[in-house]
Design a protein around this motif. Structure first.
Motif, PDB file in Angstrom:
ATOM      1  N   ILE A  75      -1.343  73.709  80.163  1.00  5.78           N
ATOM      2  CA  ILE A  75      -1.396  73.055  81.474  1.00  5.78           C
ATOM      3  C   ILE A  75      -1.292  74.140  82.540  1.00  5.78           C
ATOM      4  O   ILE A  75      -0.323  74.887  82.580  1.00  5.78           O
ATOM      5  N   LEU A  76      -2.338  74.240  83.364  1.00  5.36           N
ATOM      6  CA  LEU A  76      -2.370  75.246  84.426  1.00  5.36           C
ATOM      7  C   LEU A  76      -2.370  74.554  85.778  1.00  5.36           C
ATOM      8  O   LEU A  76      -2.980  73.500  85.927  1.00  5.36           O
ATOM      9  N   GLN A  77      -1.699  75.142  86.717  1.00  6.18           N
ATOM     10  CA  GLN A  77      -1.671  74.550  88.047  1.00  6.18           C
ATOM     11  C   GLN A  77      -1.672  75.642  89.116  1.00  6.18           C
ATOM     12  O   GLN A  77      -1.167  76.746  88.913  1.00  6.18           O
ATOM     13  N   SER A  78      -2.291  75.309  90.246  1.00  3.26           N
ATOM     14  CA  SER A  78      -2.396  76.248  91.355  1.00  3.26           C
ATOM     15  C   SER A  78      -2.504  75.481  92.663  1.00  3.26           C
ATOM     16  O   SER A  78      -2.956  74.328  92.679  1.00  3.26           O
ATOM     17  N   LYS A  79      -2.108  76.111  93.754  1.00  4.43           N
ATOM     18  CA  LYS A  79      -2.249  75.501  95.077  1.00  4.43           C
ATOM     19  C   LYS A  79      -3.674  75.639  95.595  1.00  4.43           C
ATOM     20  O   LYS A  79      -4.066  74.935  96.524  1.00  4.43           O
ATOM     21  N   ASP A  80      -4.435  76.544  94.984  1.00  5.32           N
ATOM     22  CA  ASP A  80      -5.807  76.800  95.423  1.00  5.32           C
ATOM     23  C   ASP A  80      -6.770  76.392  94.310  1.00  5.32           C
ATOM     24  O   ASP A  80      -6.823  77.031  93.263  1.00  5.32           O
ATOM     25  N   MET A  81      -7.518  75.327  94.522  1.00  4.34           N
ATOM     26  CA  MET A  81      -8.427  74.814  93.514  1.00  4.34           C
ATOM     27  C   MET A  81      -9.489  75.843  93.143  1.00  4.34           C
ATOM     28  O   MET A  81      -9.870  75.975  91.979  1.00  4.34           O
ATOM     29  N   ARG A  82      -9.973  76.600  94.139  1.00  3.98           N
ATOM     30  CA  ARG A  82     -11.025  77.579  93.859  1.00  3.98           C
ATOM     31  C   ARG A  82     -10.517  78.711  92.973  1.00  3.98           C
ATOM     32  O   ARG A  82     -11.208  79.140  92.037  1.00  3.98           O
ATOM     33  N   VAL A  83      -9.311  79.183  93.233  1.00  3.71           N
ATOM     34  CA  VAL A  83      -8.713  80.232  92.400  1.00  3.71           C
ATOM     35  C   VAL A  83      -8.541  79.738  90.969  1.00  3.71           C
ATOM     36  O   VAL A  83      -8.860  80.438  89.996  1.00  3.71           O
ATOM     37  N   LEU A  84      -8.043  78.519  90.838  1.00  8.06           N
ATOM     38  CA  LEU A  84      -7.816  77.930  89.523  1.00  8.06           C
ATOM     39  C   LEU A  84      -9.116  77.801  88.744  1.00  8.06           C
ATOM     40  O   LEU A  84      -9.216  78.226  87.586  1.00  8.06           O
ATOM     41  N   ASP A  85     -10.146  77.232  89.382  1.00 10.27           N
ATOM     42  CA  ASP A  85     -11.396  76.989  88.678  1.00 10.27           C
ATOM     43  C   ASP A  85     -12.147  78.280  88.364  1.00 10.27           C
ATOM     44  O   ASP A  85     -12.782  78.397  87.313  1.00 10.27           O
ATOM     45  N   LYS A 136      -0.723  70.448  98.214  1.00  7.73           N
ATOM     46  CA  LYS A 136      -1.485  69.953  97.074  1.00  7.73           C
ATOM     47  C   LYS A 136      -1.427  70.975  95.935  1.00  7.73           C
ATOM     48  O   LYS A 136      -1.664  72.159  96.136  1.00  7.73           O
ATOM     49  N   ILE A 137      -1.098  70.485  94.749  1.00  3.00           N
ATOM     50  CA  ILE A 137      -1.087  71.334  93.557  1.00  3.00           C
ATOM     51  C   ILE A 137      -2.119  70.778  92.583  1.00  3.00           C
ATOM     52  O   ILE A 137      -2.010  69.645  92.118  1.00  3.00           O
ATOM     53  N   TYR A 138      -3.126  71.587  92.269  1.00  2.00           N
ATOM     54  CA  TYR A 138      -4.212  71.158  91.398  1.00  2.00           C
ATOM     55  C   TYR A 138      -3.886  71.560  89.958  1.00  2.00           C
ATOM     56  O   TYR A 138      -3.411  72.666  89.697  1.00  2.00           O
ATOM     57  N   LYS A 139      -4.167  70.630  89.024  1.00  2.87           N
ATOM     58  CA  LYS A 139      -3.849  70.894  87.620  1.00  2.87           C
ATOM     59  C   LYS A 139      -5.091  70.783  86.749  1.00  2.87           C
ATOM     60  O   LYS A 139      -5.984  69.996  87.014  1.00  2.87           O
ATOM     61  N   ARG A 140      -5.115  71.587  85.702  1.00  2.00           N
ATOM     62  CA  ARG A 140      -6.148  71.512  84.683  1.00  2.00           C
ATOM     63  C   ARG A 140      -5.470  71.609  83.319  1.00  2.00           C
ATOM     64  O   ARG A 140      -4.409  72.216  83.179  1.00  2.00           O
ATOM     65  N   ILE A 141      -6.114  71.037  82.311  1.00  2.00           N
ATOM     66  CA  ILE A 141      -5.573  71.111  80.957  1.00  2.00           C
ATOM     67  C   ILE A 141      -6.652  71.609  80.006  1.00  2.00           C
ATOM     68  O   ILE A 141      -7.815  71.234  80.123  1.00  2.00           O
ATOM     69  N   ILE A 142      -6.266  72.486  79.103  1.00  2.00           N
ATOM     70  CA  ILE A 142      -7.156  72.969  78.043  1.00  2.00           C
ATOM     71  C   ILE A 142      -6.454  72.724  76.717  1.00  2.00           C
ATOM     72  O   ILE A 142      -5.279  73.062  76.552  1.00  2.00           O
ATOM     73  N   LYS A 143      -7.167  72.129  75.757  1.00  2.00           N
ATOM     74  CA  LYS A 143      -6.632  71.980  74.401  1.00  2.00           C
ATOM     75  C   LYS A 143      -7.309  73.017  73.506  1.00  2.00           C
ATOM     76  O   LYS A 143      -8.507  72.958  73.275  1.00  2.00           O
ATOM     77  N   ILE A 144      -6.542  73.972  73.054  1.00  2.00           N
ATOM     78  CA  ILE A 144      -7.047  74.959  72.093  1.00  2.00           C
ATOM     79  C   ILE A 144      -6.851  74.369  70.707  1.00  2.00           C
ATOM     80  O   ILE A 144      -5.742  74.072  70.292  1.00  2.00           O
ATOM     81  N   LEU A 145      -7.951  74.191  69.977  1.00  2.00           N
ATOM     82  CA  LEU A 145      -7.931  73.362  68.780  1.00  2.00           C
ATOM     83  C   LEU A 145      -7.393  74.070  67.548  1.00  2.00           C
ATOM     84  O   LEU A 145      -7.035  73.433  66.582  1.00  2.00           O
ATOM     85  N   THR A 146      -7.350  75.388  67.558  1.00  2.00           N
ATOM     86  CA  THR A 146      -6.828  76.102  66.408  1.00  2.00           C
ATOM     87  C   THR A 146      -5.795  77.097  66.889  1.00  2.00           C
ATOM     88  O   THR A 146      -6.113  78.250  67.158  1.00  2.00           O
ATOM     89  N   ILE A 192      -1.190  81.322  89.515  1.00  2.00           N
ATOM     90  CA  ILE A 192      -1.418  80.181  88.620  1.00  2.00           C
ATOM     91  C   ILE A 192      -0.252  80.057  87.654  1.00  2.00           C
ATOM     92  O   ILE A 192       0.100  81.012  86.955  1.00  2.00           O
ATOM     93  N   ASN A 193       0.358  78.900  87.616  1.00  2.00           N
ATOM     94  CA  ASN A 193       1.436  78.632  86.668  1.00  2.00           C
ATOM     95  C   ASN A 193       0.860  78.075  85.375  1.00  2.00           C
ATOM     96  O   ASN A 193      -0.125  77.345  85.392  1.00  2.00           O
ATOM     97  N   ILE A 194       1.480  78.394  84.255  1.00  2.00           N
ATOM     98  CA  ILE A 194       0.991  77.936  82.956  1.00  2.00           C
ATOM     99  C   ILE A 194       2.133  77.402  82.115  1.00  2.00           C
ATOM    100  O   ILE A 194       3.245  77.940  82.146  1.00  2.00           O
ATOM    101  N   LYS A 195       1.857  76.329  81.377  1.00  2.00           N
ATOM    102  CA  LYS A 195       2.801  75.790  80.405  1.00  2.00           C
ATOM    103  C   LYS A 195       2.057  75.655  79.064  1.00  2.00           C
ATOM    104  O   LYS A 195       0.942  75.154  79.019  1.00  2.00           O
ATOM    105  N   LEU A 196       2.688  76.097  78.004  1.00  2.00           N
ATOM    106  CA  LEU A 196       2.121  75.997  76.659  1.00  2.00           C
ATOM    107  C   LEU A 196       2.938  75.003  75.849  1.00  2.00           C
ATOM    108  O   LEU A 196       4.156  75.016  75.883  1.00  2.00           O
ATOM    109  N   LYS A 197       2.251  74.163  75.090  1.00  2.00           N
ATOM    110  CA  LYS A 197       2.948  73.161  74.290  1.00  2.00           C
ATOM    111  C   LYS A 197       2.172  72.902  73.010  1.00  2.00           C
ATOM    112  O   LYS A 197       0.978  72.634  73.044  1.00  2.00           O
TER     113      LYS A 197
END
Length: 215
Positions: A138-148, A180-190, A208-213
């Protein structure tokens, strides 16, 4: 002072046991006897020397479709599309000959983690979601352009390292103290394909802040 004792369950075989504190530390005893508990679960099995056939429902390591891993227990293995005649071999099995051995060893480790005892002839990993080796980022940033912009580079890195993933998936915008804090999620399958997750963390900008789970 008498020894401390409490009723428990063997984490390997599931049998009820008595845990007793001795001069040599905590030990497991059979209930109703003075004998030590010797777990009946096999820990030293391997897929190449099971000595009997095993069919396991898994997700293909490469395309993530539901497939059936089958071994005769003596070294031979295959991925089937479906069980039963005409016993169609899954295309990825032929396509990825160079990485078969590594994936089988990976599966062996996952089976042990999921509780397979080396005795059963069938096992279904898909029913054990909590043991599936997925990482959710889970990644989040205040700047959508930086995040994307970062996500584009990050996903290219995953592809170049032959790591399967889903995403990036947009998440709801969160308002935090009027920002505004924009979030994106990536699922790494392996997850096990990532030998050192820290090297991926180094790619992440400070903004950009990141959380791994593990999921």
């Amino acid at each position: 002072m008498s020894n401390k004792t409490f009723r428990s369950k063997c984490q390997k075989c599931g049998k009820a046991i008595n845990m007793v504190e001795t001069d040599e530390g905590w030990k497991a005893f059979e209930i109703g006897t003075y004998g030590l508990h010797f777990c009946s679960k096999r820990d030293n099995w391997s897929l190449s020397s099971l000595g009997h056939r095993l069919t396991c429902t898994i997700r293909c390591w490469w395309c993530r479709e539901t497939v059936y891993f089958h071994t005769n227990g003596n070294g031979d293995a295959v991925l089937f599309e479906k069980l039963g005649a005409p016993w169609e071999i899954h295309p990825c099995w032929e396509k990825h000959k160079h990485s078969r051995s590594a994936k089988i060893k990976e599966l062996e480790s996952i089976l042990k983690q999921a509780g397979y005892d080396g005795r059963s002839k069938q096992f279904n990993l898909l029913k054990r979601r909590k043991h599936d080796p997925y990482i959710k980022m889970i990644l989040q940033s205040k700047d959508m352009r930086v995040l994307d912009n970062y996500l584009i580079d990050f996903c290219k890195c995953l592809v170049s390292n032959d790591i399967s993933f889903k995403g990036p998936i947009p998440m709801n915008v969160k308002i935090n103290n009027g920002v505004k804090i924009y979030k994106r999620i990536i699922k790494i399958l392996t997850a096990s394909a990532i030998k050192d997750i820290d090297c991926f963390k180094e790619m992440i900008p400070p903004s950009i802040n990141i959380k791994l789970k593990i999921i």
